[in-house]
Write an enzyme that holds these catalytic residues in place. Structure first.
Site, PDB file in Angstrom:
ATOM      1  N   SER A  18       0.826  -1.217   0.000  1.00 13.10           N
ATOM      2  CA  SER A  18       0.000   0.000   0.000  1.00 13.10           C
ATOM      3  C   SER A  18       0.856   1.261   0.000  1.00 13.10           C
ATOM      4  O   SER A  18       1.904   1.313   0.669  1.00 13.10           O
ATOM      5  CB  SER A  18      -0.867   0.050   1.273  1.00 13.10           C
ATOM      6  OG  SER A  18      -1.815  -0.962   1.280  1.00 13.10           O
ATOM      7  N   ILE A  19       0.362   2.275  -0.688  1.00 15.07           N
ATOM      8  CA  ILE A  19       1.028   3.578  -0.624  1.00 15.07           C
ATOM      9  C   ILE A  19       1.025   4.057   0.835  1.00 15.07           C
ATOM     10  O   ILE A  19       2.008   4.639   1.307  1.00 15.07           O
ATOM     11  CB  ILE A  19       0.313   4.583  -1.560  1.00 15.07           C
ATOM     12  CG1 ILE A  19       0.614   4.195  -3.015  1.00 15.07           C
ATOM     13  CG2 ILE A  19       0.737   6.008  -1.263  1.00 15.07           C
ATOM     14  CD1 ILE A  19      -0.079   5.033  -4.066  1.00 15.07           C
ATOM     15  N   VAL A  63     -15.626   3.388   5.425  1.00 13.91           N
ATOM     16  CA  VAL A  63     -15.995   4.797   5.206  1.00 13.91           C
ATOM     17  C   VAL A  63     -17.358   4.979   4.541  1.00 13.91           C
ATOM     18  O   VAL A  63     -17.818   6.107   4.369  1.00 13.91           O
ATOM     19  CB  VAL A  63     -14.909   5.570   4.414  1.00 13.91           C
ATOM     20  CG1 VAL A  63     -13.624   5.667   5.196  1.00 13.91           C
ATOM     21  CG2 VAL A  63     -14.691   4.974   3.025  1.00 13.91           C
ATOM     22  N   TYR A 153      -8.885   3.624 -16.635  1.00 15.06           N
ATOM     23  CA  TYR A 153      -8.999   4.247 -15.309  1.00 15.06           C
ATOM     24  C   TYR A 153     -10.442   4.736 -15.076  1.00 15.06           C
ATOM     25  O   TYR A 153     -10.926   4.788 -13.938  1.00 15.06           O
ATOM     26  CB  TYR A 153      -7.980   5.385 -15.167  1.00 15.06           C
ATOM     27  CG  TYR A 153      -7.668   5.765 -13.742  1.00 15.06           C
ATOM     28  CD1 TYR A 153      -7.178   4.830 -12.827  1.00 15.06           C
ATOM     29  CD2 TYR A 153      -7.869   7.064 -13.287  1.00 15.06           C
ATOM     30  CE1 TYR A 153      -6.906   5.180 -11.514  1.00 15.06           C
ATOM     31  CE2 TYR A 153      -7.586   7.425 -11.975  1.00 15.06           C
ATOM     32  CZ  TYR A 153      -7.111   6.483 -11.099  1.00 15.06           C
ATOM     33  OH  TYR A 153      -6.832   6.834  -9.797  1.00 15.06           O
ATOM     34  N   LYS A 160     -11.428  10.982  -8.976  1.00 12.85           N
ATOM     35  CA  LYS A 160     -10.215  11.724  -8.558  1.00 12.85           C
ATOM     36  C   LYS A 160     -10.329  13.208  -8.910  1.00 12.85           C
ATOM     37  O   LYS A 160      -9.825  14.063  -8.182  1.00 12.85           O
ATOM     38  CB  LYS A 160      -8.962  11.124  -9.205  1.00 12.85           C
ATOM     39  CG  LYS A 160      -8.586   9.731  -8.690  1.00 12.85           C
ATOM     40  CD  LYS A 160      -8.293   9.714  -7.200  1.00 12.85           C
ATOM     41  CE  LYS A 160      -7.661   8.403  -6.751  1.00 12.85           C
ATOM     42  NZ  LYS A 160      -7.656   8.268  -5.289  1.00 12.85           N
ATOM     43  N   ILE A 189       1.888   2.800  -9.313  1.00 16.82           N
ATOM     44  CA  ILE A 189       2.661   1.912  -8.459  1.00 16.82           C
ATOM     45  C   ILE A 189       1.810   0.661  -8.204  1.00 16.82           C
ATOM     46  O   ILE A 189       0.588   0.770  -8.054  1.00 16.82           O
ATOM     47  CB  ILE A 189       3.048   2.679  -7.172  1.00 16.82           C
ATOM     48  CG1 ILE A 189       4.040   1.930  -6.344  1.00 16.82           C
ATOM     49  CG2 ILE A 189       1.886   3.066  -6.346  1.00 16.82           C
ATOM     50  CD1 ILE A 189       4.795   2.869  -5.410  1.00 16.82           C
ATOM     51  N   LEU A 192      -2.687  -3.391  -4.293  1.00 17.69           N
ATOM     52  CA  LEU A 192      -3.947  -4.143  -4.374  1.00 17.69           C
ATOM     53  C   LEU A 192      -4.965  -3.381  -5.241  1.00 17.69           C
ATOM     54  O   LEU A 192      -5.585  -3.949  -6.148  1.00 17.69           O
ATOM     55  CB  LEU A 192      -4.492  -4.303  -2.952  1.00 17.69           C
ATOM     56  CG  LEU A 192      -5.582  -5.326  -2.696  1.00 17.69           C
ATOM     57  CD1 LEU A 192      -5.084  -6.722  -3.039  1.00 17.69           C
ATOM     58  CD2 LEU A 192      -6.008  -5.265  -1.224  1.00 17.69           C
ATOM     59  N   ALA A 193      -5.121  -2.086  -4.962  1.00 14.75           N
ATOM     60  CA  ALA A 193      -6.118  -1.284  -5.694  1.00 14.75           C
ATOM     61  C   ALA A 193      -5.745  -1.170  -7.173  1.00 14.75           C
ATOM     62  O   ALA A 193      -6.583  -1.394  -8.050  1.00 14.75           O
ATOM     63  CB  ALA A 193      -6.251   0.102  -5.069  1.00 14.75           C
TER      64      ALA A 193
HETATM   65  P1  NAD Z   1      -4.402  -0.166  -1.565  1.00 11.22           P
HETATM   66  O1  NAD Z   1      -5.333  -1.215  -2.084  1.00 11.22           O
HETATM   67  O2  NAD Z   1      -3.213  -0.605  -0.839  1.00 11.22           O
HETATM   68  O3  NAD Z   1      -5.205   0.885  -0.680  1.00 11.22           O
HETATM   69  C1  NAD Z   1      -6.564   1.203  -0.902  1.00 11.22           C
HETATM   70  C2  NAD Z   1      -7.210   1.220   0.456  1.00 11.22           C
HETATM   71  O4  NAD Z   1      -8.574   1.646   0.354  1.00 11.22           O
HETATM   72  C3  NAD Z   1      -7.233  -0.169   1.108  1.00 11.22           C
HETATM   73  O5  NAD Z   1      -6.598  -0.133   2.361  1.00 11.22           O
HETATM   74  C4  NAD Z   1      -8.709  -0.466   1.277  1.00 11.22           C
HETATM   75  O6  NAD Z   1      -8.996  -1.211   2.442  1.00 11.22           O
HETATM   76  C5  NAD Z   1      -9.268   0.955   1.378  1.00 11.22           C
HETATM   77  N1  NAD Z   1     -10.722   0.989   1.170  1.00 11.22           N
HETATM   78  C6  NAD Z   1     -11.435   0.630   0.064  1.00 11.22           C
HETATM   79  N2  NAD Z   1     -12.760   0.697   0.335  1.00 11.22           N
HETATM   80  C7  NAD Z   1     -12.877   1.129   1.628  1.00 11.22           C
HETATM   81  C8  NAD Z   1     -13.981   1.384   2.494  1.00 11.22           C
HETATM   82  N3  NAD Z   1     -15.251   1.204   2.101  1.00 11.22           N
HETATM   83  N4  NAD Z   1     -13.727   1.811   3.762  1.00 11.22           N
HETATM   84  C9  NAD Z   1     -12.463   1.992   4.191  1.00 11.22           C
HETATM   85  N5  NAD Z   1     -11.374   1.749   3.422  1.00 11.22           N
HETATM   86  C10 NAD Z   1     -11.581   1.329   2.152  1.00 11.22           C
HETATM   87  O7  NAD Z   1      -3.996   0.681  -2.873  1.00 11.22           O
HETATM   88  P2  NAD Z   1      -3.161   2.032  -3.037  1.00 11.22           P
HETATM   89  O8  NAD Z   1      -2.765   2.052  -4.461  1.00 11.22           O
HETATM   90  O9  NAD Z   1      -2.143   2.159  -1.981  1.00 11.22           O
HETATM   91  O10 NAD Z   1      -4.289   3.138  -2.875  1.00 11.22           O
HETATM   92  C11 NAD Z   1      -4.195   4.187  -1.934  1.00 11.22           C
HETATM   93  C12 NAD Z   1      -4.602   5.511  -2.577  1.00 11.22           C
HETATM   94  O11 NAD Z   1      -3.607   5.890  -3.524  1.00 11.22           O
HETATM   95  C13 NAD Z   1      -5.922   5.453  -3.339  1.00 11.22           C
HETATM   96  O12 NAD Z   1      -6.600   6.674  -3.153  1.00 11.22           O
HETATM   97  C14 NAD Z   1      -5.446   5.347  -4.783  1.00 11.22           C
HETATM   98  O13 NAD Z   1      -6.402   5.775  -5.719  1.00 11.22           O
HETATM   99  C15 NAD Z   1      -4.248   6.269  -4.728  1.00 11.22           C
HETATM  100  N6  NAD Z   1      -3.300   6.167  -5.833  1.00 11.22           N
HETATM  101  C16 NAD Z   1      -2.800   4.968  -6.199  1.00 11.22           C
HETATM  102  C17 NAD Z   1      -1.910   4.909  -7.265  1.00 11.22           C
HETATM  103  C18 NAD Z   1      -1.335   3.601  -7.710  1.00 11.22           C
HETATM  104  O14 NAD Z   1      -0.824   3.526  -8.851  1.00 11.22           O
HETATM  105  N7  NAD Z   1      -1.363   2.576  -6.888  1.00 11.22           N
HETATM  106  C19 NAD Z   1      -1.520   6.076  -7.941  1.00 11.22           C
HETATM  107  C20 NAD Z   1      -2.048   7.291  -7.525  1.00 11.22           C
HETATM  108  C21 NAD Z   1      -2.950   7.334  -6.469  1.00 11.22           C
END
Ligand code: NAD
Length: 255
Positions: A18-19, A63, A153, A160, A189, A192-193
């Site tokens: 996770s980020i 959430v 996307y 977003k 990056i 999981l998401a």
């Molecule tokens: P991740 O899957 O590790 O994290 C996503 C998180 O969202 C998880 O911990 C999940 O449990 C949580 N989540 C989803 N539904 C939920 C709910 N109903 N209640 C509470 N929590 C909930 O993936 P990530 O890539 O680390 O994503 C973290 C953030 O970074 C997100 O906003 C994502 O859009 C953003 N992001 C990701 C990337 C990438 O390439 N991975 C790039 C830019 C931005």
């Protein structure tokens, strides 16, 4: 140690990929104390099983449930009185709709993606003043797909864009309480998401090639940028979208 004596909440750590994990590591190595919310008991247990997090305070918080959010912030206020920062690192869309044409997005998934990925930040900010009475800083995570189309996307790009606009409105609302809010627009990056986004490996490869630094961003680099925004070093910065993507967003067409 730019976060020495600061305590805050990280929302959205699912695992070591996770980020939020990169952000947490950076915050802790800069002296911060960190507590967490996890989406469910299962994620809570997963975090406790991760090395170095056994004794962490982890609240379960879905959430989509207002009562659940109320309870969590009430408990934090009871236990800590005040905190200094919040990281919102949460997003969701049905992965079946992260492929193909955007116009096929269903109403149900559109609303759910907007609720979890965008409205949840606004909901959290409703507690900001009471939980950060001495001022504070909030960071959320966004992606370039809000500004330009990125294949597959889809609804996430729309969510977003709304999230980034929310950051500006929330910055205007919270400024009088000395609470800052910014977004980090992270380069792609593998997490999981992101693994739910169709052809994500192609995005990684494409971004690597077009970035001025000729590589993909790391979790650590995103973490360090977030730590900066959450620290007093960024005391004059609010309502901003900071691109942390090895420069990908700066390059249009390059021969
Ligand atoms: P991740 O899957 O590790 O994290 C996503 C998180 O969202 C998880 O911990 C999940 O449990 C949580 N989540 C989803 N539904 C939920 C709910 N109903 N209640 C509470 N929590 C909930 O993936 P990530 O890539 O680390 O994503 C973290 C953030 O970074 C997100 O906003 C994502 O859009 C953003 N992001 C990701 C990337 C990438 O390439 N991975 C790039 C830019 C931005």
């Amino acid at each position: 140690m730019i976060m020495k004596d600061k305590i805050g909440l990280v929302m959205g750590m699912a695992n070591e990929y996770s980020i939020a994990y990169g952000i947490t590591k950076s915050l802790m190595s800069n002296g911060a104390k960190v507590m967490f919310t996890a989406q469910s008991d299962r994620f809570q247990q997963k975090i406790w099983n991760m090395e170095g997090f056994k004794s962490s305070k982890i609240y379960v918080c879905d959430v989509t449930d207002d009562c659940n959010i109320d309870e969590v912030f009430y408990s934090i206020k009871e236990e800590y009185d005040s905190i200094d920062f919040i990281v919102h690192s949460i997003a969701f869309s049905d992965k079946n709709e992260l492929q193909g044409k955007y116009y096929n997005t269903s109403r149900k998934n559109f609303l759910n993606a907007m609720d979890i990925s965008c409205f949840s930040l606004t909901k959290v900010c409703q507690y900001a003043n009471s939980i950060m009475p001495n001022g504070g800083s909030i960071v959320t995570l966004t992606y370039y797909g809000s500004e330009k189309t990125v294949p597959n996307y889809n609804v996430m790009g729309v969510a977003k864009a709304a999230l980034e606009s929310s950051v500006r409105y929330l910055a205007a609302d919270l400024g009088e309480f000395n609470i800052r809010i910014n977004a980090v627009s992270a380069g792609p990056i593998k997490t999981l998401a992101s693994s739910g986004v169709g052809e994500f490996s192609k995005v990684l490869e494409f971004e690597k090639n077009r970035s001025p630094l000729k590589r993909n961003i790391t979790r650590e680099e995103i973490g360090n940028a977030c730590t900066f925004l959450l620290s007093d070093l960024a005391s004059g910065i609010t309502g901003e979208i900071l691109h942390v993507d090895c420069g990908c967003n700066t390059v249009g067409i390059k021969f």
